[in-house]
Design an enzyme around this catalytic site. Structure first.
Site, short mmCIF file in Angstrom:
data_model
loop_
_atom_site.label_atom_id
_atom_site.label_comp_id
_atom_site.label_asym_id
_atom_site.label_seq_id
_atom_site.Cartn_x
_atom_site.Cartn_y
_atom_site.Cartn_z
CE1 TYR A 29 -3.66 -2.55 0.70
CE2 TYR A 29 -2.47 -3.12 2.71
CZ TYR A 29 -3.48 -3.37 1.80
OH TYR A 29 -4.30 -4.45 1.99
CD1 TRP A 33 -6.63 2.47 1.62
CD2 TRP A 33 -4.50 2.76 1.00
NE1 TRP A 33 -6.43 1.76 0.45
CE2 TRP A 33 -5.14 1.93 0.06
CE3 TRP A 33 -3.17 3.09 0.80
CZ2 TRP A 33 -4.49 1.40 -1.06
CZ3 TRP A 33 -2.52 2.57 -0.31
CH2 TRP A 33 -3.17 1.74 -1.22
CG ASN A 34 -10.51 8.26 4.63
OD1 ASN A 34 -10.48 8.46 5.82
ND2 ASN A 34 -11.39 8.85 3.85
CD GLN A 101 -10.32 3.01 3.40
OE1 GLN A 101 -9.56 3.92 3.73
NE2 GLN A 101 -9.90 1.80 3.14
N GLY A 161 -13.82 -0.99 4.19
CA GLY A 161 -12.52 -1.34 4.76
C GLY A 161 -12.42 -2.85 4.98
CG ASP A 163 -10.88 -4.44 0.96
OD1 ASP A 163 -11.31 -3.59 1.75
OD2 ASP A 163 -9.82 -4.30 0.33
CD1 TRP A 349 -10.75 -7.09 5.22
CD2 TRP A 349 -11.45 -6.92 7.34
NE1 TRP A 349 -10.14 -5.99 5.77
CE2 TRP A 349 -10.56 -5.86 7.08
CE3 TRP A 349 -12.02 -7.02 8.61
CZ2 TRP A 349 -10.22 -4.89 8.03
CZ3 TRP A 349 -11.69 -6.06 9.56
CH2 TRP A 349 -10.81 -5.02 9.26
CD GLU A 392 -3.09 -5.84 5.35
OE1 GLU A 392 -2.27 -6.56 4.73
OE2 GLU A 392 -3.98 -5.19 4.79
C1 DGY Z 1 -6.65 -2.95 -1.25
O1 DGY Z 1 -6.10 -2.56 -2.26
O2 DGY Z 1 -6.60 -4.08 -0.81
C2 DGY Z 1 -7.40 -1.98 -0.48
O3 DGY Z 1 -7.98 -2.51 0.66
C3 DGY Z 1 -8.45 -1.32 -1.32
O4 DGY Z 1 -8.49 -0.07 -0.82
#
Ligand code: DGY
Length: 425
Positions: A29, A33-34, A101, A161, A163, A349, A392
């Site tokens: 990433y 990100w928000n 988000q 969030g 996903d 998730w 994560e």
């Molecule tokens: C990702 O790319 O996995 C993010 O969660 C999308 O924002």
């Protein structure tokens, strides 16, 4: 051990610091990100208050004219991530995504303000930020709740969030996967594909992006045009809690209109949340607005509802629900019920534990008088990090570290938990 963990956590934050914003983790990433940013600011605030404020200021500087705050801000080009700015096509001066988000910034601003050492700095930033955050909250109720139900809908799973939660599976069936063209995922080159969403899910994620882009990212059109409209209790709880925190802080700072309007939004939301309670599951559940039916899925979204000022009896029932989940795993709180057939302890998730969600659930339960469960959740969180590092997310049964490593908001939550609660390490 505690001091070592805090030191390590600070190092993670510094390593991922890009000056005015923080990346969630290097590689996987590479942008801002928000909700990552807002929660990471809580960690910075313990050792560098100006830097914490800068994080949220940078995020809010990219708010759209209609009030939306986008989920990704592409500060620098990096082709290690897909989908990049050319896929979103939002035509912003600094490119951003076109969806939002969980609006946790209102909560973060109030918390950082209330415990700040530099009171003058805190008040200055709060006065600057509250009107913007308030506009974002109003945007939600205007554009994502056009019928005025008191609950907002998500139009894309990435907005939640969470996903690839089981919560979206049924609604996602209505999103086509044909015709999106070919693309190359980049996430699976940074993280184990078994920890990430499937290719079939990615096609649908991109289908929705293309659909919204074809409508010019016009938020007066997107809600009704989207085949995916899901009301998530966890997301709504974050919005309600942020509205309430904005109301309280704005009231103290003499921003009366913001305070009054925010309180009204929070109260309406709390009343409406009752419609999401499921006696069968013993927790809240999602509602599929496009199909007009509740979503029978025992995910953590229905427990994260504890973050909002829900009735005390509901908070007590959520504690019972978490007690039940604890019988099926070793570390609280799994993002999906380990006894459900869809549970997958490694896959994003669909089972793993996330420290940010643990933090918010514990905070809400504590406020509702459920301190015993709040302490237990925080203790499990710390144990996971001691065993498996700043990943994560983690498998709730084996503690296996999953997804990206060296993760900013995981580190921020460790600092936050140790600095604000008594947890043994
Ligand atoms: C990702 O790319 O996995 C993010 O969660 C999308 O924002």
């Amino acid at each position: 051990m505690k001091d070592e963990l805090i030191q390590h956590a600070r190092q993670v934050l510094s390593d991922n610091d890009r000056g005015t914003y923080t990346v969630p983790t290097h590689g996987l990433y590479p942008f801002q990100w928000n909700w990552d940013s807002a929660l990471s600011a809580l960690g910075f605030a313990h050792f560098d208050e100006p830097r914490a404020w800068t994080e949220i200021e940078t995020l809010m500087a990219h708010q759209w004219d209609d009030g939306m705050v986008p989920h990704i801000i592409f500060h620098q080009l990096d082709d290690g991530y897909f989908p990049g700015p050319e896929v979103w096509g939002t035509n912003r001066p600094v490119p951003t995504s076109g969806i939002t988000q969980p609006p946790v910034a209102g909560f973060a601003v109030r918390r950082i303000h209330d415990r700040a050492f530099d009171k003058a700095l805190a008040e200055r930033h709060a006065r600057e930020l509250l009107p913007k955050i308030h506009e974002w909250h109003q945007w939600f109720y205007r554009c994502r709740d056009p019928q005025g139900t008191g609950l907002v809908a998500l139009l894309h799973p990435w907005e939640s969030g969470r996903d690839n939660s089981v919560d979206w599976d049924e609604a996602f069936e209505r999103v086509p996967s044909e015709g999106v063209g070919s693309f190359t995922r980049r996430d699976t080159t940074h993280a184990n594909p078994a920890h990430r969403p499937t290719n079939e899910q990615y096609k649908r994620y991109i289908w929705l992006v293309q659909k919204f882009r074809s409508l010019g990212w016009d938020n007066t059109l997107l809600h009704d045009a989207s085949p995916f409209q899901v009301v998530d209790p966890g997301f709504n709880a974050i919005l309600i809690r942020s509205c309430k925190d904005v109301a309280d802080l704005a009231g103290r700072l003499g921003l009366t209109e913001i305070a009054t309007q925010s309180r009204a939004m929070a109260e309406k939301g709390i009343t409406a949340m009752e419609s999401l309670w499921s006696d069968t599951l013993g927790q809240y559940q999602c509602y599929d607005r496009a199909a007009g039916n509740p979503v029978d899925s025992a995910s953590i979204g229905g427990i994260l509802a504890a973050f909002a000022p829900i009735p005390k009896a509901r908070a007590a029932a959520l504690t019972d629900r978490i007690e039940t989940l604890a019988k099926a795993c070793n570390y609280l709180v799994p993002s999906h019920d380990p006894t459900a057939p869809e549970f997958d302890g490694l896959r994003y998730w669909r089972g793993p534990v996330w420290l940010i969600v643990n933090y918010m659930i514990a905070d809400g339960l504590e406020r509702a008088g459920q301190s015993h469960m709040a302490d237990r959740i925080r203790a499990d969180s710390v144990q996971l990090i001691e065993r498996s590092g700043f990943a994560e997310y983690h498998d709730p049964i084996t503690a296996e570290p999953c997804g990206g490593a060296h993760f900013t908001w995981t580190a921020a939550m460790v600092i936050e938990i140790f600095s604000t609660c008594e947890v043994a390490a």
